[in-house]
Motif scaffolding. Structure first.
Motif, mmCIF file in Angstrom:
data_model
loop_
_atom_site.group_PDB
_atom_site.id
_atom_site.type_symbol
_atom_site.label_atom_id
_atom_site.label_comp_id
_atom_site.label_asym_id
_atom_site.label_seq_id
_atom_site.Cartn_x
_atom_site.Cartn_y
_atom_site.Cartn_z
ATOM 1 N N SER A 8 8.086 -3.232 -0.435
ATOM 2 C CA SER A 8 7.193 -4.091 -1.212
ATOM 3 C C SER A 8 5.755 -4.077 -0.680
ATOM 4 N N ALA A 9 5.506 -3.342 0.397
ATOM 5 C CA ALA A 9 4.138 -3.199 0.905
ATOM 6 C C ALA A 9 3.349 -2.320 -0.054
ATOM 7 N N VAL A 10 2.043 -2.582 -0.116
ATOM 8 C CA VAL A 10 1.160 -1.795 -0.977
ATOM 9 C C VAL A 10 0.187 -1.050 -0.076
ATOM 10 N N ILE A 11 0.291 0.272 -0.058
ATOM 11 C CA ILE A 11 -0.528 1.115 0.809
ATOM 12 C C ILE A 11 -1.428 1.968 -0.078
ATOM 13 N N SER A 12 -2.736 1.821 0.086
ATOM 14 C CA SER A 12 -3.665 2.634 -0.695
ATOM 15 C C SER A 12 -3.445 4.118 -0.399
ATOM 16 N N LYS A 13 -3.592 4.942 -1.426
ATOM 17 C CA LYS A 13 -3.488 6.386 -1.204
ATOM 18 C C LYS A 13 -4.637 6.896 -0.349
ATOM 19 N N PHE A 14 -5.667 6.073 -0.159
ATOM 20 C CA PHE A 14 -6.805 6.453 0.671
ATOM 21 C C PHE A 14 -6.719 5.897 2.089
ATOM 22 N N ALA A 15 -5.637 5.208 2.427
ATOM 23 C CA ALA A 15 -5.415 4.754 3.806
ATOM 24 C C ALA A 15 -4.893 5.933 4.623
ATOM 25 N N ASP A 16 -5.153 5.917 5.922
ATOM 26 C CA ASP A 16 -4.709 6.990 6.821
ATOM 27 C C ASP A 16 -3.812 6.392 7.893
ATOM 28 N N ASP A 35 -5.507 -1.547 2.565
ATOM 29 C CA ASP A 35 -6.533 -1.126 1.615
ATOM 30 C C ASP A 35 -7.024 0.299 1.905
ATOM 31 N N SER A 36 -7.871 0.793 1.024
ATOM 32 C CA SER A 36 -8.484 2.107 1.193
ATOM 33 C C SER A 36 -9.235 2.195 2.511
ATOM 34 N N PHE A 37 -9.178 3.353 3.117
ATOM 35 C CA PHE A 37 -9.959 3.692 4.306
ATOM 36 C C PHE A 37 -9.579 2.886 5.542
ATOM 37 N N VAL A 38 -8.395 2.280 5.543
ATOM 38 C CA VAL A 38 -7.842 1.723 6.778
ATOM 39 C C VAL A 38 -7.298 2.895 7.576
#
Length: 162
Positions: A8-16, A35-38
């Motif tokens: 159920s976690a939401v991980i941005s496709k832009f997170a690394d 979020d993005s860019f984490v």
């Protein structure tokens, strides 16, 4: 070891989110948003990174595994924060690039219901107790009181959540 991320976690496709090659674990709880860019980087030690339920890590935040990071539930981390539970050696007889890491001060522990404002830096040995608010641009290196409101560098207690 593979990361353990709640379905159920939401991980941005832009997170690394790196995977450790030395056996450290990344555990992300239920309904947490990355979020993005984490950037979650397994460098500087062998500690695990555990992020609880219903947390939010905003853009530009960086977590190093170092000596370990434990984040409780319902923690909000604003943009561009850095959690660095590691200390680089500084002896003058070795070039900085050749220095080993210093002894652990215990990693970083952030308890439940905490809010870190934008650009907060949290260092090895920090203990941010339940309910704290840390203002934007602050530097945290020690233990903060429950429900305290802190700001600055050097960090100052300004009051308590009511």
């Amino acid at each position: 070891m593979p990361n353990i991320i709640s379905g159920s976690a939401v991980i941005s496709k832009f997170a690394d989110l790196e995977e450790s090659v030395k056996g450290s674990k990344l555990i992300i709880g239920d309904k947490t948003v990355i979020d993005s860019f984490v950037k979650i980087k397994f460098a500087g030690g062998l500690g695990d990174i555990t992020i609880g339920d219903q947390c939010y890590l905003n853009s530009g935040t960086v977590l190093y595994c170092g000596n370990g990071i434990t984040i409780g539930n319902k923690v909000l981390i604003a943009a561009n924060c850095t959690l660095a539970p590691v200390n680089h050696g500084i002896k003058k007889e070795l070039a900085i690039s050749d220095q080993p890491f210093m002894e652990s001060r215990g990693g970083i522990v952030i308890e439940d219901d905490v809010w870190l404002g934008a650009n907060v830096t949290v260092l090895d040995g920090a203990r941010i107790r339940r309910g704290c608010v840390v203002g934007a641009g602050s530097l945290v290196s020690g233990t903060l009181e429950e429900y305290g409101i802190y700001v600055g560098n050097p960090l100052k207690l300004k009051g308590f959540r009511k």
